[in-house]
Design a protein around this motif. Structure first.
Motif, PDB file in Angstrom:
ATOM      1  N   UNK A 116       0.825  -1.214   0.000  1.00 30.67           N
ATOM      2  CA  UNK A 116       0.000   0.000   0.000  1.00 30.67           C
ATOM      3  C   UNK A 116       0.859   1.264   0.000  1.00 30.67           C
ATOM      4  N   UNK A 117       2.029   1.197   0.585  1.00 32.60           N
ATOM      5  CA  UNK A 117       2.922   2.357   0.630  1.00 32.60           C
ATOM      6  C   UNK A 117       3.418   2.777  -0.751  1.00 32.60           C
ATOM      7  N   UNK A 118       3.268   1.919  -1.749  1.00 24.93           N
ATOM      8  CA  UNK A 118       3.718   2.207  -3.117  1.00 24.93           C
ATOM      9  C   UNK A 118       2.653   2.897  -3.975  1.00 24.93           C
ATOM     10  N   UNK A 119       1.452   3.056  -3.450  1.00 25.25           N
ATOM     11  CA  UNK A 119       0.319   3.489  -4.270  1.00 25.25           C
ATOM     12  C   UNK A 119       0.547   4.811  -4.994  1.00 25.25           C
ATOM     13  N   UNK A 161       7.580   0.994 -10.278  1.00 29.32           N
ATOM     14  CA  UNK A 161       7.154   1.057  -8.878  1.00 29.32           C
ATOM     15  C   UNK A 161       6.173  -0.080  -8.585  1.00 29.32           C
ATOM     16  N   UNK A 162       6.345  -0.714  -7.461  1.00 29.35           N
ATOM     17  CA  UNK A 162       5.531  -1.869  -7.110  1.00 29.35           C
ATOM     18  C   UNK A 162       6.201  -3.180  -7.452  1.00 29.35           C
ATOM     19  N   UNK A 163       7.189  -3.143  -8.361  1.00 28.11           N
ATOM     20  CA  UNK A 163       7.993  -4.323  -8.644  1.00 28.11           C
ATOM     21  C   UNK A 163       7.852  -4.958 -10.013  1.00 28.11           C
ATOM     22  N   UNK A 221      -1.959  -4.289  -0.637  1.00 29.26           N
ATOM     23  CA  UNK A 221      -2.028  -5.073   0.599  1.00 29.26           C
ATOM     24  C   UNK A 221      -0.678  -5.011   1.302  1.00 29.26           C
ATOM     25  N   UNK A 222      -0.693  -5.117   2.603  1.00 25.99           N
ATOM     26  CA  UNK A 222       0.549  -5.103   3.365  1.00 25.99           C
ATOM     27  C   UNK A 222       1.295  -6.430   3.301  1.00 25.99           C
ATOM     28  N   UNK A 223       0.665  -7.468   2.776  1.00 31.91           N
ATOM     29  CA  UNK A 223       1.305  -8.783   2.686  1.00 31.91           C
ATOM     30  C   UNK A 223       1.818  -9.086   1.275  1.00 31.91           C
ATOM     31  N   UNK A 224       2.056  -8.061   0.496  1.00 32.48           N
ATOM     32  CA  UNK A 224       2.502  -8.241  -0.894  1.00 32.48           C
ATOM     33  C   UNK A 224       3.923  -8.784  -0.956  1.00 32.48           C
ATOM     34  N   UNK A 254      -9.813   2.838  -7.063  1.00 32.78           N
ATOM     35  CA  UNK A 254     -10.847   2.116  -6.329  1.00 32.78           C
ATOM     36  C   UNK A 254     -10.428   2.137  -4.858  1.00 32.78           C
ATOM     37  N   UNK A 255     -11.291   1.754  -3.920  1.00 36.89           N
ATOM     38  CA  UNK A 255     -10.900   1.830  -2.498  1.00 36.89           C
ATOM     39  C   UNK A 255      -9.606   1.087  -2.142  1.00 36.89           C
ATOM     40  N   UNK A 256      -9.425  -0.139  -2.599  1.00 35.07           N
ATOM     41  CA  UNK A 256      -8.230  -0.913  -2.250  1.00 35.07           C
ATOM     42  C   UNK A 256      -7.390  -1.283  -3.479  1.00 35.07           C
ATOM     43  N   UNK A 257      -7.678  -0.653  -4.621  1.00 36.10           N
ATOM     44  CA  UNK A 257      -6.993  -1.044  -5.854  1.00 36.10           C
ATOM     45  C   UNK A 257      -7.034   0.096  -6.862  1.00 36.10           C
ATOM     46  N   UNK A 258      -6.242  -0.056  -7.900  1.00 36.13           N
ATOM     47  CA  UNK A 258      -6.280   0.842  -9.047  1.00 36.13           C
ATOM     48  C   UNK A 258      -6.403  -0.012 -10.304  1.00 36.13           C
TER      49      UNK A 258
END
Length: 128
Positions: free
Chosen positions: A16-19, A106-108, A56-59, A37-41
């Motif tokens: 989530x820190x990468x959003x 970003x995000x990997x 998610x924090x478990x990514x 979106x609330x938890x996604x793009x």
């Protein structure tokens, strides 16, 4: 035999820190439309293809993403886009294919940048 092809929907899970950085990169550097979106793009790479980014924090870690699926980005100005990517602060990934620019977004997610007119069948032996 049944034939298959990739569909228009894809997904990756990132921290989530990468959003904000992910949104800026895909919107400002690659010129993609980003629907929040609330938890996604939903990142529209083409009108008929999007990359769903779930936060998610478990990514997986960014380093683990180097071992995951790599995608190809096609553009009619690869050198110009490469410079924009480098100016954004991303670094090149060294790979055996020296004819193309590889980078980790970003995000990997890892991408190979190629010209839209290029015949990529010539590079299949690199995978053998």
């Amino acid at each position: 035999m049944t034939s298959v092809s990739l569909g228009a929907n894809s997904k990756m899970v990132v921290l989530a820190s990468e959003r904000e950085n992910i949104q800026r990169f895909y919107r400002d550097v690659l010129g993609c439309k980003v629907d929040r979106k609330p938890q996604a793009d939903l990142i529209w790479l083409r009108p008929d293809f999007y990359l769903g980014v779930v936060y998610e924090n478990s990514a997986s870690s960014v380093s683990d993403m180097l071992k995951s699926l790599w995608l190809e980005l096609r553009t009619d100005r690869p050198e110009e886009l490469k410079q924009q990517i480098l100016n954004f602060g991303l670094k090149e990934i060294e790979y055996q294919d020296k004819a193309h620019f590889y980078f980790q977004a970003p995000g990997g997610q890892v991408f190979r940048l190629v010209n839209t007119t290029e015949d990529m069948n010539l590079y299949r032996p690199l995978l053998e």
